[in-house]
Design a protein around this motif. Structure first.
Motif, mmCIF file in Angstrom:
data_model
loop_
_atom_site.group_PDB
_atom_site.id
_atom_site.type_symbol
_atom_site.label_atom_id
_atom_site.label_comp_id
_atom_site.label_asym_id
_atom_site.label_seq_id
_atom_site.Cartn_x
_atom_site.Cartn_y
_atom_site.Cartn_z
ATOM 1 N N GLY A 26 -6.041 14.524 -2.548
ATOM 2 C CA GLY A 26 -5.834 15.450 -1.098
ATOM 3 C C GLY A 26 -5.272 14.602 -0.334
ATOM 4 O O GLY A 26 -5.535 15.075 1.133
ATOM 5 N N ARG A 27 -4.559 13.813 -0.360
ATOM 6 C CA ARG A 27 -3.662 13.037 0.640
ATOM 7 C C ARG A 27 -2.420 13.115 0.637
ATOM 8 O O ARG A 27 -1.517 13.279 -0.596
ATOM 9 N N PRO A 28 -1.380 12.956 1.739
ATOM 10 C CA PRO A 28 0.174 13.060 1.363
ATOM 11 C C PRO A 28 0.466 11.745 1.026
ATOM 12 O O PRO A 28 0.236 10.665 1.505
ATOM 13 N N PRO A 29 1.456 11.774 0.156
ATOM 14 C CA PRO A 29 1.930 10.364 -0.618
ATOM 15 C C PRO A 29 2.970 9.712 0.619
ATOM 16 O O PRO A 29 3.122 8.484 0.172
ATOM 17 N N CYS A 30 3.466 10.272 1.785
ATOM 18 C CA CYS A 30 4.354 9.942 2.378
ATOM 19 C C CYS A 30 3.792 9.878 3.948
ATOM 20 O O CYS A 30 4.472 9.929 4.970
ATOM 21 N N ASP A 31 2.461 9.108 3.853
ATOM 22 C CA ASP A 31 1.644 8.922 5.023
ATOM 23 C C ASP A 31 2.011 7.861 5.782
ATOM 24 O O ASP A 31 1.568 7.283 6.621
ATOM 25 N N MET A 84 10.220 -6.960 -2.451
ATOM 26 C CA MET A 84 9.158 -6.046 -2.190
ATOM 27 C C MET A 84 8.486 -5.878 -0.996
ATOM 28 O O MET A 84 8.491 -7.018 -0.390
ATOM 29 N N LEU A 85 8.389 -4.654 -0.321
ATOM 30 C CA LEU A 85 7.978 -4.589 0.965
ATOM 31 C C LEU A 85 6.504 -5.147 0.955
ATOM 32 O O LEU A 85 5.606 -4.596 0.023
ATOM 33 N N ILE A 86 6.066 -5.612 1.925
ATOM 34 C CA ILE A 86 4.829 -6.007 1.956
ATOM 35 C C ILE A 86 4.027 -4.631 3.001
ATOM 36 O O ILE A 86 4.251 -4.603 4.049
ATOM 37 N N PRO A 87 3.004 -4.179 2.280
ATOM 38 C CA PRO A 87 2.451 -2.979 2.816
ATOM 39 C C PRO A 87 1.312 -3.358 4.043
ATOM 40 O O PRO A 87 0.730 -4.346 3.819
ATOM 41 N N ALA A 88 1.373 -2.622 5.013
ATOM 42 C CA ALA A 88 0.447 -2.837 5.957
ATOM 43 C C ALA A 88 -1.012 -2.300 5.558
ATOM 44 O O ALA A 88 -1.883 -3.091 6.046
ATOM 45 N N GLN A 89 -1.126 -1.307 4.769
ATOM 46 C CA GLN A 89 -2.332 -0.645 4.328
ATOM 47 C C GLN A 89 -2.195 -0.458 3.067
ATOM 48 O O GLN A 89 -1.139 0.209 2.687
ATOM 49 N N VAL A 90 -3.152 -0.729 2.087
ATOM 50 C CA VAL A 90 -3.124 -0.707 0.690
ATOM 51 C C VAL A 90 -4.357 0.072 0.303
ATOM 52 O O VAL A 90 -5.472 -0.140 0.600
ATOM 53 N N TRP A 91 -4.134 1.348 -0.244
ATOM 54 C CA TRP A 91 -5.476 1.971 -0.850
ATOM 55 C C TRP A 91 -5.115 1.952 -2.408
ATOM 56 O O TRP A 91 -4.349 2.127 -2.988
ATOM 57 N N LEU A 92 -6.343 1.590 -2.959
ATOM 58 C CA LEU A 92 -6.227 1.310 -4.238
ATOM 59 C C LEU A 92 -6.887 2.702 -4.637
ATOM 60 O O LEU A 92 -7.946 3.157 -4.426
ATOM 61 N N VAL A 93 -6.345 3.204 -5.890
ATOM 62 C CA VAL A 93 -6.761 4.339 -6.447
ATOM 63 C C VAL A 93 -7.841 4.038 -7.595
ATOM 64 O O VAL A 93 -7.374 3.383 -8.508
ATOM 65 N N GLN A 151 4.905 3.369 -2.428
ATOM 66 C CA GLN A 151 4.890 3.272 -0.656
ATOM 67 C C GLN A 151 6.179 3.896 -0.283
ATOM 68 O O GLN A 151 7.377 3.650 -0.755
ATOM 69 N N TRP A 152 5.870 4.540 0.849
ATOM 70 C CA TRP A 152 6.824 5.267 1.573
ATOM 71 C C TRP A 152 7.507 4.450 2.844
ATOM 72 O O TRP A 152 6.288 3.870 3.614
ATOM 73 N N ASP A 153 8.630 4.203 3.074
ATOM 74 C CA ASP A 153 9.155 3.347 3.879
ATOM 75 C C ASP A 153 9.702 3.968 5.106
ATOM 76 O O ASP A 153 10.434 3.409 6.008
ATOM 77 N N GLY A 154 9.698 5.239 5.250
ATOM 78 C CA GLY A 154 10.260 6.175 6.478
ATOM 79 C C GLY A 154 11.571 6.724 6.049
ATOM 80 O O GLY A 154 11.703 7.673 6.463
ATOM 81 N N THR A 155 12.126 6.074 4.895
ATOM 82 C CA THR A 155 13.479 6.861 4.301
ATOM 83 C C THR A 155 13.466 7.133 2.898
ATOM 84 O O THR A 155 13.947 8.324 2.635
#
Length: 112
Positions: A32-37, A1-10, A55-59
């Motif tokens: 109201g947020r983009p999931p691929c930000d 699993m990738l280690i996220p730089a920033q995590v938002w808890l819903v 998590q979006w990894d750019g690809t």
């Protein structure tokens, strides 16, 4: 699993049957947020024993799931819909440890 730089808890629990498309739609419509930000979004079930990370990894998009066999994930009791964590807090959270109790209060709050 990738280690996220920033995590938002819903903060609000979600249906764990939701997959990538359902959770992405929830992020867009309810928050109201983009999931691929570039950030990661963590969701939990009502009991707090399961967690999903989108998590979006750019690809492409990663969807990871974690289940605790005992106990539950400590989630914030916030009025906001989203709550952000540091990487250290995220590591404590996924280990099932109460990350909210790991930081001492600032010295200004201590009284003798």
């Amino acid at each position: 699993m990738l280690i996220p730089a920033q995590v938002w808890l819903v903060v609000e629990p979600v249906d764990m049957r939701l997959g990538i498309d359902g959770l992405s739609a929830h992020i867009q419509q309810a928050l109201g947020r983009p999931p691929c930000d570039g950030t990661a979004y963590a969701f939990r079930n009502r009991r707090g024993s399961r967690l999903k990370l989108l998590q979006w990894d750019g690809t492409g998009v990663w969807l990871s799931q974690r289940r605790l066999h005992q106990g539950h994930f400590r989630w914030p009791n916030a009025d906001d819909r989203l709550f952000t964590l540091t990487q250290a807090q995220w590591q404590w959270l996924i280990a099932g440890i109460d990350w909210q109790r790991l930081e001492a209060r600032p010295m200004g709050h201590w009284k003798v």
